[in-house]
Scaffold this active site. Structure first.
Site, PDB file in Angstrom:
ATOM      1  N   GLU A  19     -23.639   4.985   8.568  1.00  0.00           N
ATOM      2  CA  GLU A  19     -23.662   6.450   8.631  1.00  0.00           C
ATOM      3  C   GLU A  19     -22.415   7.050   9.284  1.00  0.00           C
ATOM      4  O   GLU A  19     -22.261   8.274   9.315  1.00  0.00           O
ATOM      5  CB  GLU A  19     -24.926   6.924   9.363  1.00  0.00           C
ATOM      6  CG  GLU A  19     -26.191   6.633   8.559  1.00  0.00           C
ATOM      7  CD  GLU A  19     -27.416   7.370   9.103  1.00  0.00           C
ATOM      8  OE1 GLU A  19     -27.244   8.424   9.744  1.00  0.00           O
ATOM      9  OE2 GLU A  19     -28.519   6.872   8.878  1.00  0.00           O
ATOM     10  N   SER A  57       0.823  -1.214   0.000  1.00  0.00           N
ATOM     11  CA  SER A  57       0.000   0.000   0.000  1.00  0.00           C
ATOM     12  C   SER A  57       0.857   1.265   0.000  1.00  0.00           C
ATOM     13  O   SER A  57       0.761   2.099  -0.901  1.00  0.00           O
ATOM     14  CB  SER A  57      -0.929  -0.009   1.217  1.00  0.00           C
ATOM     15  OG  SER A  57      -1.682   1.188   1.280  1.00  0.00           O
ATOM     16  N   HIS A 111       6.985   4.931   9.576  1.00  0.00           N
ATOM     17  CA  HIS A 111       6.469   4.768  10.939  1.00  0.00           C
ATOM     18  C   HIS A 111       7.669   4.495  11.834  1.00  0.00           C
ATOM     19  O   HIS A 111       8.619   3.813  11.431  1.00  0.00           O
ATOM     20  CB  HIS A 111       5.471   3.611  10.982  1.00  0.00           C
ATOM     21  CG  HIS A 111       4.879   3.342  12.336  1.00  0.00           C
ATOM     22  ND1 HIS A 111       4.508   4.346  13.212  1.00  0.00           N
ATOM     23  CD2 HIS A 111       4.585   2.175  12.966  1.00  0.00           C
ATOM     24  CE1 HIS A 111       4.010   3.805  14.312  1.00  0.00           C
ATOM     25  NE2 HIS A 111       4.056   2.489  14.188  1.00  0.00           N
ATOM     26  N   GLY A 160      -1.780   4.269   1.869  1.00  0.00           N
ATOM     27  CA  GLY A 160      -1.017   4.431   0.647  1.00  0.00           C
ATOM     28  C   GLY A 160      -1.864   4.724  -0.579  1.00  0.00           C
ATOM     29  O   GLY A 160      -1.479   5.535  -1.432  1.00  0.00           O
TER      30      GLY A 160
END
Length: 334
Positions: free
Chosen positions: A231, A27, A108, A134
């Protein structure tokens, strides 16, 4: 107020003529690599032999090498594989190539902050941490925009570490949105806490508890899913656009009143203390130790919980309802 940096503050030229190795093509890896390549940087990919991403990276126009070969060739090396796999890869494939003048980068701070990876003192060690997955980093870049990013310097061996980190951030689109200086400690601890207490652990637990409460009370699972799960995106989008105030302005007065009178019933003093406990476990290394040990014994708890969660009724109902919503994007491959 912290200082923000933008494209005008960055010098992409400091990486021009250098070889930049992206280790991993998942990613974040594919986003960093493609964006940097399209910004004019010389990017190669480092993978393990037999990686399913090897062909994909080659088809995207990259020269692909083993991680060891890529690290040997590169001046700038950014490790973009899973946290728990980084130490082994670094020790076996990257450490032998860590020579003075090179820059080692991360997205990270886990392995540096918790001292799993300890680079030699004569290399730069930096972090460029996009505040988005990503695929979003890639999508925003293609749209001419970017996502905000944190810039951190752990070791400044040659006096250029910050400039190099900012150049990479500019190359992948982050300087279009803004770069915020931080530290490996702050990024790591706040990132882990946010994931556990709010973004993943907190939200997952809250939506499941709300769904289960309604279903146990006799309401249809479909209605419970819409109200407690579907929602959420609508509300978060409003928060993202204009903060809590804009969200409350946009919903009904009834919903806003319910917000005010219910908040303290859900987030009780006990919940807040639990959050502090989560943060303490992150700060003192308990979480990191447990996660690394979990991986050493083939992830028994992780795999068991993953299987259990996949069978939760909210997943079954959600899969059925989402199939009726053609406007939703299909799951993207990592």
């Amino acid at each position: 107020m912290a200082t923000m940096y933008y494209e005008k503050d960055c010098d992409l030229g400091i990486l021009k003529g250098k070889t930049c190795a992206v280790i991993g093509y998942g990613s974040q890896g594919h986003a960093h690599a493609l964006n940097a390549k399209e910004s004019g940087l010389n990017v190669i990919i480092g993978l393990y032999e037999g990686s399913k991403s090897w062909k994909k990276a080659e088809e995207a126009g990259f020269k692909v090498y083993t991680a060891k070969e890529a690290a040997e060739k590169a001046d700038f090396i950014i490790i973009l594989i899973n946290d728990e796999k980084q130490k082994k890869l670094y020790d076996e494939s990257i450490a032998p190539s860590m020579k003075a003048g090179k820059t080692l980068a991360f997205a990270h701070g886990f392995n540096i902050h918790f001292k799993q990876i300890m680079p030699p003192p004569d290399v730069n060690v930096v972090m460029i941490a996009p505040k988005a997955p990503g695929h979003t980093v890639r999508e925003q870049y293609k749209n001419g925009a970017g996502v905000p990013m944190l810039i951190c310097v752990h070791q400044d061996a040659d006096g250029n570490a910050k400039r190099i980190a900012m150049a990479w951030a500019a190359g992948i689109g982050g300087a279009r949105a803004g770069l915020l200086m931080s530290t490996f400690k702050q990024e790591t601890e706040t990132d882990l806490f946010g994931e556990q207490a709010v973004l993943c652990g907190g939200i997952s637990a809250l939506v499941k508890a709300g769904f289960e409460t309604l279903v146990e009370a006799g309401y249809e699972p479909e209605s419970a899913y819409f109200e407690c799960f579907h929602e959420i995106k609508l509300i978060v989008d409003l928060m993202n656009r204009g903060g809590l105030a804009f969200m409350r302005y946009s919903v009904s007065d009834t919903a806003e009143y319910g917000d005010y009178i219910t908040e303290d019933k859900i987030i009780t003093p006990e919940v807040r203390e639990n959050m502090r406990g989560v943060l303490r476990d992150i700060q003192d290394g308990t979480f990191a130790k447990n996660w690394l040990l979990e991986n050493q014994v083939s992830r028994p708890y992780f795999n068991r919980r993953k299987a259990i969660e996949a069978e939760h009724p909210i997943e079954k109902v959600g899969e059925q309802l989402r199939s009726m919503m053609p406007w939703l994007k299909k799951n993207e491959e990592k």
